[in-house]
Design a protein around this motif. Structure first.
Motif, PDB file in Angstrom:
ATOM      1  N   ALA A  82       0.834  -1.209   0.000  1.00  0.00           N
ATOM      2  CA  ALA A  82       0.000   0.000   0.000  1.00  0.00           C
ATOM      3  C   ALA A  82       0.866   1.255   0.000  1.00  0.00           C
ATOM      4  O   ALA A  82       0.609   2.214  -0.734  1.00  0.00           O
ATOM      5  CB  ALA A  82      -0.935  -0.003   1.208  1.00  0.00           C
ATOM      6  N   ILE A  83       1.913   1.248   0.818  1.00  0.00           N
ATOM      7  CA  ILE A  83       2.833   2.389   0.894  1.00  0.00           C
ATOM      8  C   ILE A  83       3.541   2.583  -0.443  1.00  0.00           C
ATOM      9  O   ILE A  83       3.667   3.706  -0.943  1.00  0.00           O
ATOM     10  CB  ILE A  83       3.854   2.161   2.026  1.00  0.00           C
ATOM     11  N   ALA A  84       3.992   1.486  -1.037  1.00  0.00           N
ATOM     12  CA  ALA A  84       4.715   1.561  -2.304  1.00  0.00           C
ATOM     13  C   ALA A  84       3.835   2.115  -3.422  1.00  0.00           C
ATOM     14  O   ALA A  84       4.304   2.885  -4.271  1.00  0.00           O
ATOM     15  CB  ALA A  84       5.247   0.180  -2.684  1.00  0.00           C
ATOM     16  N   ARG A  85       2.570   1.741  -3.445  1.00  0.00           N
ATOM     17  CA  ARG A  85       1.649   2.256  -4.470  1.00  0.00           C
ATOM     18  C   ARG A  85       1.536   3.776  -4.369  1.00  0.00           C
ATOM     19  O   ARG A  85       1.544   4.476  -5.383  1.00  0.00           O
ATOM     20  CB  ARG A  85       0.277   1.616  -4.323  1.00  0.00           C
ATOM     21  N   HIS A  86       1.423   4.286  -3.158  1.00  0.00           N
ATOM     22  CA  HIS A  86       1.336   5.734  -2.967  1.00  0.00           C
ATOM     23  C   HIS A  86       2.649   6.404  -3.349  1.00  0.00           C
ATOM     24  O   HIS A  86       2.654   7.470  -3.982  1.00  0.00           O
ATOM     25  CB  HIS A  86       0.980   6.051  -1.517  1.00  0.00           C
ATOM     26  N   ALA A  87       3.761   5.807  -2.956  1.00  0.00           N
ATOM     27  CA  ALA A  87       5.061   6.397  -3.266  1.00  0.00           C
ATOM     28  C   ALA A  87       5.283   6.454  -4.777  1.00  0.00           C
ATOM     29  O   ALA A  87       5.865   7.422  -5.290  1.00  0.00           O
ATOM     30  CB  ALA A  87       6.169   5.585  -2.598  1.00  0.00           C
ATOM     31  N   ALA A  88       4.816   5.446  -5.490  1.00  0.00           N
ATOM     32  CA  ALA A  88       4.996   5.405  -6.942  1.00  0.00           C
ATOM     33  C   ALA A  88       4.308   6.583  -7.630  1.00  0.00           C
ATOM     34  O   ALA A  88       4.753   7.025  -8.705  1.00  0.00           O
ATOM     35  CB  ALA A  88       4.461   4.087  -7.499  1.00  0.00           C
ATOM     36  N   ASP A  89       3.245   7.098  -7.026  1.00  0.00           N
ATOM     37  CA  ASP A  89       2.545   8.254  -7.604  1.00  0.00           C
ATOM     38  C   ASP A  89       3.422   9.504  -7.624  1.00  0.00           C
ATOM     39  O   ASP A  89       3.124  10.464  -8.344  1.00  0.00           O
ATOM     40  CB  ASP A  89       1.261   8.556  -6.811  1.00  0.00           C
ATOM     41  N   LEU A  90       4.486   9.504  -6.824  1.00  0.00           N
ATOM     42  CA  LEU A  90       5.374  10.663  -6.743  1.00  0.00           C
ATOM     43  C   LEU A  90       6.496  10.623  -7.782  1.00  0.00           C
ATOM     44  O   LEU A  90       7.276  11.571  -7.877  1.00  0.00           O
ATOM     45  CB  LEU A  90       5.984  10.756  -5.341  1.00  0.00           C
ATOM     46  N   VAL A  91       6.584   9.534  -8.519  1.00  0.00           N
ATOM     47  CA  VAL A  91       7.656   9.373  -9.505  1.00  0.00           C
ATOM     48  C   VAL A  91       7.152   9.839 -10.871  1.00  0.00           C
ATOM     49  O   VAL A  91       6.158   9.330 -11.384  1.00  0.00           O
ATOM     50  CB  VAL A  91       8.125   7.909  -9.587  1.00  0.00           C
ATOM     51  N   ARG A  92       7.845  10.812 -11.459  1.00  0.00           N
ATOM     52  CA  ARG A  92       7.447  11.379 -12.744  1.00  0.00           C
ATOM     53  C   ARG A  92       8.422  10.968 -13.854  1.00  0.00           C
ATOM     54  O   ARG A  92       9.622  10.820 -13.604  1.00  0.00           O
ATOM     55  CB  ARG A  92       7.404  12.910 -12.652  1.00  0.00           C
ATOM     56  N   PRO A  93       7.933  10.810 -15.081  1.00  0.00           N
ATOM     57  CA  PRO A  93       8.812  10.477 -16.202  1.00  0.00           C
ATOM     58  C   PRO A  93       9.908  11.524 -16.375  1.00  0.00           C
ATOM     59  O   PRO A  93       9.705  12.718 -16.131  1.00  0.00           O
ATOM     60  CB  PRO A  93       7.856  10.474 -17.404  1.00  0.00           C
ATOM     61  N   GLY A  94      11.070  11.068 -16.786  1.00  0.00           N
ATOM     62  CA  GLY A  94      12.160  11.981 -17.083  1.00  0.00           C
ATOM     63  C   GLY A  94      12.871  12.542 -15.875  1.00  0.00           C
ATOM     64  O   GLY A  94      13.640  13.500 -16.001  1.00  0.00           O
ATOM     65  N   THR A  95      12.667  11.951 -14.702  1.00  0.00           N
ATOM     66  CA  THR A  95      13.318  12.447 -13.489  1.00  0.00           C
ATOM     67  C   THR A  95      14.407  11.480 -13.025  1.00  0.00           C
ATOM     68  O   THR A  95      14.494  10.346 -13.496  1.00  0.00           O
ATOM     69  CB  THR A  95      12.304  12.650 -12.346  1.00  0.00           C
ATOM     70  N   ALA A  96      15.218  11.956 -12.094  1.00  0.00           N
ATOM     71  CA  ALA A  96      16.245  11.125 -11.470  1.00  0.00           C
ATOM     72  C   ALA A  96      15.824  10.847 -10.036  1.00  0.00           C
ATOM     73  O   ALA A  96      15.542  11.777  -9.276  1.00  0.00           O
ATOM     74  CB  ALA A  96      17.597  11.833 -11.493  1.00  0.00           C
ATOM     75  N   ILE A  97      15.763   9.572  -9.666  1.00  0.00           N
ATOM     76  CA  ILE A  97      15.389   9.203  -8.307  1.00  0.00           C
ATOM     77  C   ILE A  97      16.477   8.324  -7.702  1.00  0.00           C
ATOM     78  O   ILE A  97      17.263   7.693  -8.424  1.00  0.00           O
ATOM     79  CB  ILE A  97      14.040   8.465  -8.253  1.00  0.00           C
ATOM     80  N   ALA A  98      16.515   8.299  -6.385  1.00  0.00           N
ATOM     81  CA  ALA A  98      17.396   7.381  -5.671  1.00  0.00           C
ATOM     82  C   ALA A  98      16.533   6.499  -4.788  1.00  0.00           C
ATOM     83  O   ALA A  98      15.572   6.977  -4.175  1.00  0.00           O
ATOM     84  CB  ALA A  98      18.418   8.139  -4.829  1.00  0.00           C
TER      85      ALA A  98
END
Length: 266
Positions: A82-98
């Motif tokens: 459930a937490i991961a699904r919500h966190a995934a909403d914060l990831v946008r195309p073309g960005t750099a994440i760690a």
């Protein structure tokens, strides 16, 4: 194999890796799900293991005890998803994440494999494997080197050197525990140093942490609660803890589990 013999083998598995999954034991021993659950119940009654959702883990964690990846991945699976699904909403195309090492961040990785033009920095062997198994030509994955921990994180001077000088849009930080006094913590000193380097590299800090992390304190602090721009937890977190955290983190998000139709309860 007699039940007593099977339980002894299971106990050795738990002590060796830190935890076991029911599904894995069913396949290994060729017995029913109920038989394995009875074995785990018998071991738990003797205080030899701790039963968790979907399996069992070793007992008696301390501030420097670091469970293996298998042990941690067996805990709070629905909450982590459930937490991961919500966190995934914060990831946008073309960005750099760690994505730092952890079973919640590992779960998150599965939800962002389809995001286009993504650059991923990680010190987790397990997370790198997730992206390796779902390749995209427009994605870049950088795996730091370093010394491997029981939870399959790469830490130490080599990992820190790899992270320094990088700048990412968002860091998703896996943590061992969180408290008002100690902030976000880990039981591994070298991992704390590596995670602090990741925090310094990020424009935004997101901490996905289930409710069992509240009140747990590892030996070393990674960051203060106030450094988190977003903390995503689950509905198991008590009201008092929610109020405490809401005053200290930038934004507190309580993830509700997905319903069978794929939507989230409100």
């Amino acid at each position: 194999m007699l039940a007593q013999q099977r339980q002894q083998v299971i106990l050795e598995r738990v002590r060796g890796s830190g935890g076991v999954r029911v599904a894995d034991l069913v396949r290994e021993f060729g017995v029913s799900d109920m038989t394995i659950r009875r074995d785990l119940e018998a071991l738990a009654e003797r205080g030899l293991v701790e039963k968790v959702h979907g399996g069992a883990t070793a007992t008696g964690p301390g501030s420097t005890e670091e469970p293996g990846f298998t042990a941690k991945s067996a805990r709070q699976q629905p909450e982590k998803e459930a937490i991961a699904r919500h966190a995934a909403d914060l990831v946008r195309p073309g960005t750099a994440i760690a994505l730092s090492a952890g079973t919640t961040t590992w779960t998150l990785a599965h939800f962002v494999t389809d995001v286009p033009e993504l650059t991923v920095i990680t010190n987790s062997i397990r997370i790198a494997e997730v992206f390796h198994r779902a390749p995209r030509a427009d994605r870049t994955v950088v795996l730091t080197g370093g010394v491997r921990t029981p939870s399959d994180a790469l830490v130490g001077p080599v990992a820190v050197a790899a992270v320094r000088g990088l700048h990412v849009d968002t860091l998703f930080l896996g943590v061992h525990g969180m408290s008002v006094r100690a902030g976000f913590t880990t039981p591994n000193l070298l991992e704390a140093e590596t995670d602090r380097a990741l925090v310094a590299s990020a424009h935004r800090l997101v901490v996905p942490a289930d409710h069992t992390k509240w009140g747990t304190v590892g030996i070393s602090t990674i960051a203060a609660l106030s450094e988190a721009h977003v903390l995503i937890t689950d509905a198991g977190l008590g009201q008092e803890a929610r109020e405490e955290l809401a005053t200290r983190v930038g934004e507190l998000v309580v993830a509700e589990p997905a319903r069978h139709d794929g939507t989230r309860d409100r």
